[in-house]
Design an enzyme around this catalytic site. Structure first.
Site, PDB file in Angstrom:
ATOM      1  N   LYS A 280      17.951 -47.944  34.388  1.00  0.00           N
ATOM      2  CA  LYS A 280      18.340 -46.702  35.044  1.00  0.00           C
ATOM      3  C   LYS A 280      17.276 -46.292  36.062  1.00  0.00           C
ATOM      4  O   LYS A 280      16.116 -46.691  35.925  1.00  0.00           O
ATOM      5  CB  LYS A 280      18.436 -45.585  33.987  1.00  0.00           C
ATOM      6  CG  LYS A 280      19.608 -45.685  33.036  1.00  0.00           C
ATOM      7  CD  LYS A 280      19.577 -44.510  32.061  1.00  0.00           C
ATOM      8  CE  LYS A 280      20.721 -44.581  31.074  1.00  0.00           C
ATOM      9  NZ  LYS A 280      22.056 -44.416  31.688  1.00  0.00           N
ATOM     10  N   ARG A 354      28.941 -48.254  23.614  1.00  0.00           N
ATOM     11  CA  ARG A 354      30.247 -48.756  23.166  1.00  0.00           C
ATOM     12  C   ARG A 354      30.103 -50.029  22.332  1.00  0.00           C
ATOM     13  O   ARG A 354      30.960 -50.336  21.521  1.00  0.00           O
ATOM     14  CB  ARG A 354      31.153 -48.952  24.386  1.00  0.00           C
ATOM     15  CG  ARG A 354      30.594 -49.909  25.403  1.00  0.00           C
ATOM     16  CD  ARG A 354      31.305 -49.811  26.740  1.00  0.00           C
ATOM     17  NE  ARG A 354      30.858 -48.658  27.532  1.00  0.00           N
ATOM     18  CZ  ARG A 354      31.355 -48.336  28.715  1.00  0.00           C
ATOM     19  NH1 ARG A 354      32.313 -49.064  29.264  1.00  0.00           N
ATOM     20  NH2 ARG A 354      30.909 -47.281  29.374  1.00  0.00           N
TER      21      ARG A 354
HETATM   22  N1  BES Z   1      23.836 -42.814  27.600  1.00  0.00           N
HETATM   23  C1  BES Z   1      24.473 -43.112  28.825  1.00  0.00           C
HETATM   24  C2  BES Z   1      25.412 -42.000  29.293  1.00  0.00           C
HETATM   25  C3  BES Z   1      24.748 -40.695  29.615  1.00  0.00           C
HETATM   26  C4  BES Z   1      24.229 -40.447  30.872  1.00  0.00           C
HETATM   27  C5  BES Z   1      24.677 -39.692  28.665  1.00  0.00           C
HETATM   28  C6  BES Z   1      23.631 -39.230  31.152  1.00  0.00           C
HETATM   29  C7  BES Z   1      24.080 -38.476  28.946  1.00  0.00           C
HETATM   30  C8  BES Z   1      23.556 -38.241  30.192  1.00  0.00           C
HETATM   31  C9  BES Z   1      25.309 -44.387  28.677  1.00  0.00           C
HETATM   32  O1  BES Z   1      24.770 -45.348  27.826  1.00  0.00           O
HETATM   33  C10 BES Z   1      25.385 -45.018  30.017  1.00  0.00           C
HETATM   34  O2  BES Z   1      24.378 -45.425  30.528  1.00  0.00           O
HETATM   35  N2  BES Z   1      26.593 -45.084  30.569  1.00  0.00           N
HETATM   36  C11 BES Z   1      26.802 -45.674  31.852  1.00  0.00           C
HETATM   37  C12 BES Z   1      28.025 -46.535  31.762  1.00  0.00           C
HETATM   38  C13 BES Z   1      28.238 -47.440  32.951  1.00  0.00           C
HETATM   39  C14 BES Z   1      27.167 -48.507  32.994  1.00  0.00           C
HETATM   40  C15 BES Z   1      29.594 -48.065  32.834  1.00  0.00           C
HETATM   41  C16 BES Z   1      27.028 -44.535  32.845  1.00  0.00           C
HETATM   42  O3  BES Z   1      27.623 -43.527  32.486  1.00  0.00           O
HETATM   43  O4  BES Z   1      26.557 -44.661  33.973  1.00  0.00           O
HETATM   44 MN    MN Z   2      23.389 -46.599  28.820  1.00  0.00          MN
END
Ligand code: BES
Ligand code: MN
Ligand code: ZN
Length: 500
Positions: A280, A354
């Site tokens: 990230k 997931r």
């Molecule tokens: N934990 C994150 C989602 C999240 C982001 C929760 C900000 C709370 C605040 C999750 O694991 C994630 O990174 N999701 C990705 C999915 C994508 C790679 C399909 C996202 O939401 O960008």
């Molecule tokens: Mn994630």
């Protein structure tokens, strides 16, 4: 803070602060408070008539109560407009008033429940909300502060008053219920706010084990060797880049008598989500210590459920892992064989939640549950869609979804349903495995739910995406900045009102 329910005359209760609410734009003293106003020499009617206190939302003042009233002060808190009033306005108003009392070191506070009653709210729900407002608003994550702040003395005693003796029994019940649920929500906040260096998968397991000292609670923890035996390669895959190894936590409330099959709660327990190899951006990455908010909600709900000794068999499942990049981490292009046997092509290691949930949802099938509900900080897209005001709700069972919606309205942990149409599974098609773990950008919250759906058994299922609701960046009336503890009050309400 000690909390109790009392009945008696408002003018005769000894306290530092007697809290009452008034509606915006109503310059008359509330009927029930006329005797108090008279005893206090008309201080109430005076400020209301002169418009010095307008009853606007979040407005709080205090007035000297005079010698003929046992309380030293009257604290007025604004309820907003009567036609917009509901139990959450009351929750917020008492939240504001409690914070106000603490800032002024008023140690003994009485909230006069009758005054907060209106035709649109039920007394029992209102009483719960008043206590929740106080406990939730006074929460502070102060464990790492070595210098005391100037926030005043803690409130030592909070009492909720009714002048109507016939209401005392239900008031007592409501107060006890609210104390349990909001303290559990605060514990969930603590877990979620704590740094990931402390709240590791093993630490989550230790937290769960500690709860199992209670008679109705059973706890089992699987570490990597057992995870391998159960083919939980979703959990193992996500966790393989970190030296804080994964765990699968099973916490069960097994009362002597229970009706219907088990209800299984599943909570995403990513103790830190760096994104892994699909790393990230660093801005706000610190917030990903909270990627176990679903797990915190499930564990703390089980805590309350056991204390209430609900006549239901409730199972909490928490797959826990840390998602870090390293020489041993899983990588884009990898194919994981999950516990269900289904294979997943990894396109982003940041779509990790997931994968854990896939194994847990499959494991849930073994309980022959009457319902399964998972809570997960699953997609950033859910923040874009609903912001911090509602969790995304998706599921396969109309009755279950409606039950959750009802509990959400009562607790004001609101939810909003999104469609779970098969069309949304399209982007998950893989050339090399049974499914990919991500689609494109559109509708990521729904696509993620469609992914989860591939792993559920033949049971009614609902999924709550709490990515937007697990924390607030700016403080709200009973939500200090940081984790909200979302899910605990919602799930407890749902289970308390459960009918098979
Ligand atoms: N934990 C994150 C989602 C999240 C982001 C929760 C900000 C709370 C605040 C999750 O694991 C994630 O990174 N999701 C990705 C999915 C994508 C790679 C399909 C996202 O939401 O960008
Ligand atoms: Mn994630
Ligand atoms: Zn995550």
């Amino acid at each position: 803070m000690k909390i109790s329910a009392i009945s008696g005359k408002a003018t005769q209760v000894k306290t530092d602060a007697l809290v009452l609410g008034t509606f915006e734009g109503e310059s008359n003293v509330p009927l029930a408070a006329e005797a108090l106003d008279q005893a206090a020499g008309g201080v109430l009617s005076d400020v209301l008539k002169k418009g010095e206190f307008t009853g606007k939302h979040n407005q709080v003042i205090y007035l000297p109560a005079g010698e003929n009233v046992a309380a030293s002060r009257i604290v007025l808190t604004g309820l907003g407009k009567r036609k917009e009033y509901n139990t959450d306005q009351a929750r917020q108003a008492v939240g504001k008033a409690s914070a106000f009392c603490r800032e002024r070191s008023l140690e003994h506070v009485v909230v006069w429940a009758d005054i907060f009653l209106d035709t649109t709210v039920l007394f029992d729900e209102l009483a719960v909300a008043l206590v929740e407002g106080a406990i939730l608003s006074l929460y502070k994550f102060a464990k790492y502060k070595t210098e005391p702040d100037d926030q005043g003395k803690q409130i030592a005693w909070l009492r909720v008053l009714t002048e109507d003796r016939t209401r005392l029994a239900s008031l007592r019940k409501a107060v006890a219920y609210a104390e349990l649920t909001s303290q559990a929500a605060n514990r969930a906040r603590d877990l979620t706010n704590a740094p990931s260096s402390e709240v590791t998968p093993a630490a989550l397991a230790a937290f769960a084990r500690n709860l199992s000292r209670r008679v109705t609670v059973k706890c089992e923890v699987m570490a990597p060797p057992e995870l391998k035996k159960h083919n939980m390669n979703g959990i193992l895959g996500v966790g393989q880049g970190s030296s804080n190894t994964p765990r699968f936590i099973i916490l069960e409330h097994l009362p002597a008598k229970s009706s219907g099959g088990p209800i299984v709660l599943v909570g995403k327990g990513i103790t830190f989500d760096s994104g892994g190899i699909s790393i990230k951006p660093s801005a706000k990455m610190d917030q990903m210590k909270g990627d176990m908010a679903g797990a915190a909600a499930v564990l703390c709900t089980l805590d309350v459920v056991s204390q209430l000794n609900l006549p239901l068999h409730v199972v909490g499942l928490v797959p826990a892992a840390e998602n870090l990049p390293s020489g041993t981490a899983y990588k884009p292009g990898d194919i994981l064989r999950t516990a269900s046997g289904k294979t997943v092509e990894i396109l982003s290691t940041d779509a990790e939640g997931r994968l854990l949930l896939a194994d847990a949802l499959h494991y849930a099938t073994g309980y022959k549950p009457q319902a399964v509900i998972d809570l997960a900080t699953l997609t950033g897209a859910c923040i874009i869609a609903l912001g911090e005001h509602a969790s995304g709700l998706l599921g396969t069972d109309r009755r279950l979804i409606e039950k959750i919606k009802r509990a959400a309205e009562i607790t004001w942990e609101r939810v909003w349903e999104l469609p779970l149409w098969d069309d949304y599974a399209e982007p998950l098609k893989s050339e090399v495995a049974d499914t990919t773990n991500t689609g494109g950008r559109p509708a990521q919250t729904i696509v993620a739910a469609k992914f989860l759906q591939k792993f559920i058994g033949d049971y009614p299922w609902a999924h709550l995406d709490i990515a937007g609701t697990f924390g607030v960046e700016k403080e709200k009336p009973y939500k200090p900045k940081g984790a909200t503890g979302v899910g605990v009050r919602l799930l407890t309400r749902l289970l308390s009102d459960w009918r098979s």
